[in-house]
Design a protein around this motif. Structure first.
Motif, PDB file in Angstrom:
ATOM      1  N   VAL A 431       0.626  -1.057  -0.209  1.00 11.20           N
ATOM      2  CA  VAL A 431       0.193   0.019   0.589  1.00 11.20           C
ATOM      3  C   VAL A 431       0.879   1.230  -0.404  1.00 11.20           C
ATOM      4  N   PRO A 432       1.382   2.239  -1.653  1.00  7.73           N
ATOM      5  CA  PRO A 432       1.551   3.396  -1.349  1.00  7.73           C
ATOM      6  C   PRO A 432       1.555   4.130   0.359  1.00  7.73           C
ATOM      7  N   PRO A 433       2.671   4.971   0.225  1.00  7.03           N
ATOM      8  CA  PRO A 433       2.279   6.310   1.374  1.00  7.03           C
ATOM      9  C   PRO A 433       0.597   6.593   1.317  1.00  7.03           C
ATOM     10  N   LYS A 434       0.271   7.318   2.329  1.00  5.40           N
ATOM     11  CA  LYS A 434      -0.785   7.344   2.474  1.00  5.40           C
ATOM     12  C   LYS A 434      -2.068   7.450   1.918  1.00  5.40           C
ATOM     13  N   ALA A 435      -2.257   6.100   0.968  1.00  5.85           N
ATOM     14  CA  ALA A 435      -3.091   5.552   0.325  1.00  5.85           C
ATOM     15  C   ALA A 435      -4.017   4.442   1.287  1.00  5.85           C
ATOM     16  N   LEU A 436      -5.422   4.794   0.697  1.00  7.77           N
ATOM     17  CA  LEU A 436      -6.072   3.811   1.171  1.00  7.77           C
ATOM     18  C   LEU A 436      -6.498   2.825   0.622  1.00  7.77           C
ATOM     19  N   ALA A 437      -6.451   1.475   1.357  1.00  9.35           N
ATOM     20  CA  ALA A 437      -6.398   0.206   0.717  1.00  9.35           C
ATOM     21  C   ALA A 437      -7.304  -0.345   1.004  1.00  9.35           C
TER      22      ALA A 437
END
Ligand code: UD1
Ligand code: CA
Length: 452
Positions: A431-437
């Motif tokens: 999961v990339p930084p600050k993203a919502l998965a």
């Protein structure tokens, strides 16, 4: 100071233990009885130790193989005198030798030191430790003359009715001049009720030769308690437990219920720490100051900082920092490094993982093989899926991640800094930084479904 050695008798059968394990290898407070005696001898400066083995000799030798002791085999057990005869080559002119037993683990270092000093100052050929007890049955009795001088030891089975009234008993522990013992052993026989070569018969031999023989009376007779049965094993364990608890209370630790608190003597506890009932601190556990440990907590080889609370917890081979709260019902398995200001709450298991400061793992969660950063929130029911049936993989969770409830993190996987995981997701990709998965099906509502 004279040079000193020790002979430790450990050849007896111990049949009343009803055990496949050699009697002297039974443990009290986390350490075998014979190891305790070896350790106390060493702490009193007795570096050269001969151990007489017989029954289950291989087991005893294996257990003591790193203790630097010398073994002598007593093939047949023909009495305590016969046992010492096996170590004849160990006895030296001009060196003192102390006789000890593998089944008397309560013996204290101070007692050994005062025996050896007393013996040396009096320039005795042999000094015996005696003690006054209310129930002398079974012990050898110390017979003295009208002037109160030591005459001889009489074994219970050989004693007359009058001698059996004597309350001064032979502890079995002696300090001999090595040369005198060597010579005296050649002059004892087995003409007695048990048909054994009695070691204490050497005392009357030496006495008859005009040598100086004396008894040193020690008031605390409990420390000579020999273990023959499981009930006595429990008795001995109680005494050790009381000693250790008294020591820590004296050092400023509060123990609410000493009767149910077990602290191995390899453990250290900081000042103002409170230990609640039913707590076991084992191995090389180190607890800091102002902690609250227990109730119902078992810590093995743990290092715990200051101001930390651990209740209803089992934890082993790991470190926990300061101001951290663990439990109730937490399980910390080996190789965890749990930092400061952390919460490891109810029904949480952590294994082989690093947990950064300020992280909350509050409920019903498994964290295994994971590198967890700081200030992370684990939702209830998070599982790190670390095992594919063959191999284990790591989960990496960077700082400030928020994990919603009931998420599966399928390793190897990384949740980058500040990312979010939606509740109910099964995460298989980084999961990339600050993203919502979000990794779950959208909800569909089928209107009026129940009527059909
Ligand atoms: C011994 C003393 C007794 C003393 C008591 C204190 C003798 C004869 N009696 O009695 O005066 O009051 O200790 O507890 O010494 N052992 C061997 N090989 C042997 C016989 C014994 O290694 O051939 C070992 C046993 O494993 C045991 C210890 O020596 O650990 C004591 O032997 P035991 O026969 O039990 O002596 P006690 O009857 O206790
Ligand atoms: Ca005996």
């Amino acid at each position: 100071m004279r040079q000193r050695k020790a002979i430790l008798l450990a050849a007896g059968e111990g049949s009343r233990m009803k055990s496949k394990k050699a009697k002297v290898l039974h443990e009290v407070m986390g350490k075998s009885m014979v190891q305790r005696v070896v350790d106390v001898a060493k702490s009193a400066g007795l570096e050269e130790i001969a151990v007489i083995v017989g029954h289950q000799a291989e087991q005893v030798q294996e257990a003591l193989k790193d203790s630097g002791v010398t073994f002598f085999l007593q093939q047949e057990q023909k009495g305590t005198g016969h046992a010492v005869m096996q170590a004849e080559s160990f006895l030296e002119e001009g060196k003192d030798v102390v006789i000890l037993y593998g089944d008397t683990p309560l013996l204290q270092k101070e007692t050994l030191l005062s025996l050896m000093d007393f013996h040396e100052q009096a320039q005795n050929a042999v000094t015996i430790i005696s003690s006054l007890v209310d129930q002398p049955d079974g012990y050898g009795r110390i017979v003295r003359d009208e002037a109160g001088q030591f005459v001889k030891n009489v074994e219970h089975k050989d004693a007359s009715e009058a001698q059996r009234q004597i309350k001064e008993i032979n502890s079995g522990i002696y300090c001999f001049d090595g040369g005198c013992l060597k010579e005296a052993l050649k002059k004892i026989n087995n003409q007695n009720a048990q048909g054994e070569y009695y070691l204490p018969d050497t005392l009357s031999v030496l006495k008859a030769e005009g040598k100086k023989v004396d008894a040193m009376v020690v008031s605390d007779s409990r420390q000579f308690l020999g273990v023959n049965t499981r009930a006595q094993l429990a008795q001995v364990q109680k005494v050790l437990q009381e000693r250790v608890n008294a020591y820590w209370m004296n050092e400023g630790v509060t123990i609410l219920d000493p009767a149910t608190t077990y602290i191995a003597d390899t453990v250290t506890v900081g000042m103002d720490t409170v230990i609640y009932p039913q707590t076991l601190l084992e191995g090389h556990t180190v607890i800091g100051e102002n902690c609250q440990i227990g109730p119902c907590t078992r810590l093995m080889d743990m290092t715990v900082g200051d101001e930390t609370t651990m209740q209803f917890t089992t934890a082993m081979e790991s470190t926990v920092g300061s101001f951290t709260k663990v439990g109730p019902y937490a399980y910390i398995r080996p190789n965890c490094h749990i930092g400061n200001h952390i919460k490891v709450g109810d029904f949480v298991e952590v294994k082989n993982s690093v947990i950064g400061d300020g992280t909350k793992i509050s409920h019903l969660t498994y964290v295994g093989d994971s590198d967890v950063g700081q200030n992370i929130n684990f939702g209830c029911g998070t599982v790190t899926v670390n095992y594919d049936g063959k191999k284990k993989f790591r989960t990496v969770i960077e700082d400030n991640v928020f994990i919603g409830c009931n998420a599966n993190l399928v390793a190897p996987v990384t949740l980058k800094e500040g990312s979010y995981v939606a509740a109910g997701s099964t995460i298989t990709k980084d999961v990339p930084p600050k993203a919502l998965a979000v990794a779950r099906n959208r909800q569909t509502n089928l209107e009026g479904w129940s009527k059909k």
